[in-house]
Design a protein around this motif. Sequence first.
Motif, mmCIF file in Angstrom:
data_model
loop_
_atom_site.group_PDB
_atom_site.id
_atom_site.type_symbol
_atom_site.label_atom_id
_atom_site.label_comp_id
_atom_site.label_asym_id
_atom_site.label_seq_id
_atom_site.Cartn_x
_atom_site.Cartn_y
_atom_site.Cartn_z
ATOM 1 N N ALA A 122 0.838 -1.203 0.000
ATOM 2 C CA ALA A 122 0.000 0.000 0.000
ATOM 3 C C ALA A 122 0.873 1.253 0.000
ATOM 4 O O ALA A 122 0.561 2.243 -0.678
ATOM 5 N N GLU A 123 1.976 1.215 0.724
ATOM 6 C CA GLU A 123 2.908 2.340 0.712
ATOM 7 C C GLU A 123 3.518 2.532 -0.677
ATOM 8 O O GLU A 123 3.668 3.655 -1.148
ATOM 9 N N ALA A 124 3.853 1.430 -1.322
ATOM 10 C CA ALA A 124 4.437 1.519 -2.665
ATOM 11 C C ALA A 124 3.433 2.073 -3.665
ATOM 12 O O ALA A 124 3.813 2.759 -4.626
ATOM 13 N N GLN A 125 2.135 1.821 -3.442
ATOM 14 C CA GLN A 125 1.125 2.345 -4.359
ATOM 15 C C GLN A 125 1.082 3.864 -4.357
ATOM 16 O O GLN A 125 0.775 4.470 -5.374
ATOM 17 N N LYS A 126 1.384 4.467 -3.220
ATOM 18 C CA LYS A 126 1.422 5.932 -3.161
ATOM 19 C C LYS A 126 2.415 6.478 -4.185
ATOM 20 O O LYS A 126 2.128 7.440 -4.884
ATOM 21 N N GLU A 127 3.578 5.843 -4.258
ATOM 22 C CA GLU A 127 4.577 6.269 -5.238
ATOM 23 C C GLU A 127 4.079 6.039 -6.656
ATOM 24 O O GLU A 127 4.331 6.846 -7.551
ATOM 25 N N GLY A 131 3.742 8.756 -9.679
ATOM 26 C CA GLY A 131 4.389 8.518 -10.966
ATOM 27 C C GLY A 131 3.430 8.652 -12.121
ATOM 28 O O GLY A 131 3.780 9.189 -13.181
ATOM 29 N N LEU A 132 2.206 8.185 -11.948
ATOM 30 C CA LEU A 132 1.212 8.305 -13.020
ATOM 31 C C LEU A 132 0.834 9.767 -13.262
ATOM 32 O O LEU A 132 0.716 10.197 -14.411
ATOM 33 N N VAL A 133 0.649 10.520 -12.189
ATOM 34 C CA VAL A 133 0.330 11.948 -12.353
ATOM 35 C C VAL A 133 1.449 12.641 -13.118
ATOM 36 O O VAL A 133 1.205 13.399 -14.057
ATOM 37 N N ALA A 137 0.952 14.533 -16.613
ATOM 38 C CA ALA A 137 1.124 15.987 -16.520
ATOM 39 C C ALA A 137 2.418 16.466 -17.164
ATOM 40 O O ALA A 137 2.608 17.661 -17.371
ATOM 41 N N GLY A 138 3.321 15.546 -17.452
ATOM 42 C CA GLY A 138 4.585 15.933 -18.073
ATOM 43 C C GLY A 138 5.494 16.719 -17.147
ATOM 44 O O GLY A 138 6.199 17.631 -17.582
ATOM 45 N N ILE A 139 5.471 16.352 -15.862
ATOM 46 C CA ILE A 139 6.297 17.047 -14.867
ATOM 47 C C ILE A 139 7.144 16.024 -14.118
ATOM 48 O O ILE A 139 6.807 14.840 -14.100
ATOM 49 N N PRO A 140 8.216 16.460 -13.450
ATOM 50 C CA PRO A 140 8.981 15.522 -12.609
ATOM 51 C C PRO A 140 8.119 15.025 -11.452
ATOM 52 O O PRO A 140 7.297 15.775 -10.906
ATOM 53 N N GLU A 141 8.315 13.783 -11.088
ATOM 54 C CA GLU A 141 7.523 13.207 -10.000
ATOM 55 C C GLU A 141 7.690 13.988 -8.698
ATOM 56 O O GLU A 141 6.751 14.097 -7.922
ATOM 57 N N ALA A 142 8.847 14.550 -8.482
ATOM 58 C CA ALA A 142 9.091 15.336 -7.265
ATOM 59 C C ALA A 142 8.178 16.561 -7.189
ATOM 60 O O ALA A 142 7.942 17.091 -6.096
ATOM 61 N N ASP A 143 7.647 17.013 -8.319
ATOM 62 C CA ASP A 143 6.772 18.190 -8.358
ATOM 63 C C ASP A 143 5.298 17.858 -8.145
ATOM 64 O O ASP A 143 4.459 18.761 -8.134
ATOM 65 N N GLY A 153 -3.996 10.833 -9.169
ATOM 66 C CA GLY A 153 -3.249 9.584 -9.115
ATOM 67 C C GLY A 153 -4.164 8.388 -8.884
ATOM 68 O O GLY A 153 -3.997 7.334 -9.498
ATOM 69 N N ARG A 154 -5.140 8.548 -8.009
ATOM 70 C CA ARG A 154 -6.100 7.469 -7.765
ATOM 71 C C ARG A 154 -6.957 7.218 -9.008
ATOM 72 O O ARG A 154 -7.285 6.073 -9.322
ATOM 73 N N PHE A 155 -7.326 8.274 -9.705
ATOM 74 C CA PHE A 155 -8.093 8.136 -10.944
ATOM 75 C C PHE A 155 -7.310 7.321 -11.973
ATOM 76 O O PHE A 155 -7.811 6.344 -12.531
ATOM 77 N N TYR A 156 -6.056 7.705 -12.196
ATOM 78 C CA TYR A 156 -5.233 6.984 -13.169
ATOM 79 C C TYR A 156 -4.963 5.548 -12.727
ATOM 80 O O TYR A 156 -4.962 4.630 -13.550
ATOM 81 N N MET A 157 -4.746 5.328 -11.432
ATOM 82 C CA MET A 157 -4.482 3.977 -10.929
ATOM 83 C C MET A 157 -5.716 3.095 -11.130
ATOM 84 O O MET A 157 -5.597 1.921 -11.495
ATOM 85 N N THR A 158 -6.897 3.658 -10.907
ATOM 86 C CA THR A 158 -8.130 2.906 -11.113
ATOM 87 C C THR A 158 -8.279 2.517 -12.581
ATOM 88 O O THR A 158 -8.613 1.365 -12.901
ATOM 89 N N LEU A 159 -8.012 3.459 -13.463
ATOM 90 C CA LEU A 159 -8.062 3.145 -14.895
ATOM 91 C C LEU A 159 -7.021 2.080 -15.260
ATOM 92 O O LEU A 159 -7.313 1.143 -16.014
ATOM 93 N N LEU A 160 -5.827 2.234 -14.732
ATOM 94 C CA LEU A 160 -4.757 1.290 -15.033
ATOM 95 C C LEU A 160 -5.127 -0.127 -14.591
ATOM 96 O O LEU A 160 -4.994 -1.081 -15.370
ATOM 97 N N ASN A 161 -5.620 -0.267 -13.371
ATOM 98 C CA ASN A 161 -5.985 -1.600 -12.879
ATOM 99 C C ASN A 161 -7.122 -2.196 -13.697
ATOM 100 O O ASN A 161 -7.093 -3.380 -14.038
#
Length: 194
Positions: A122-127, A131-133, A137-143, A153-161
Amino acid sequence: MGHREDLLEGAKRCLLQKGFLRTTARDIVKESGTNLASIGYHYGSKDALLVQAYVSLIESVGERFDPAFGAEFSRPAGSLERFQEVWTTIIRTVPESRAVWLLSFELMFQDDRLGDVRKLLAEAQKEGRSGLVALFAGIPEADVDDEAAETQGRFYMTLLNGLMVQWLFDPDSATTAEQLTEGLRRVLDGVGKS
């Protein structure tokens, strides 16, 4: 390579061959050419090693989506064209990463049998959400801020799964990037019309 790296590589091979539940510490030792004590010394437990190996496998799949690793996105970030371009790239990786996605679904459906493992994952899913955002968005993950990771991120993860379920079950009838994008376009067009 040292024992730590050998164990990680051996654990990855075991996961891809046997899955999470059927992989034993002895399997990892045999595959890595190390010894049982090395697992505890370097990772604390077999499960912690397998989680690290799984995260490493997922990261290697995710790297294939990243422009730094060869995926070129020509469409502006935030556009529907970019949305389609990213999903096309992700879907293109499914055949070569099928075993990793199957492993992901094995882990998802284990209920409480892997309680501690699920907490680590679950912790790894946060990362993964961040990463998906960053990718869309075309930005560095740190941003990527926490709110974006927890919403977009949850929206994209839901679509991905959901897409991975379809592509693993029946690739011939699975949703394409074009269909997904057209569906989103229609949803957006309908917002505010009622």
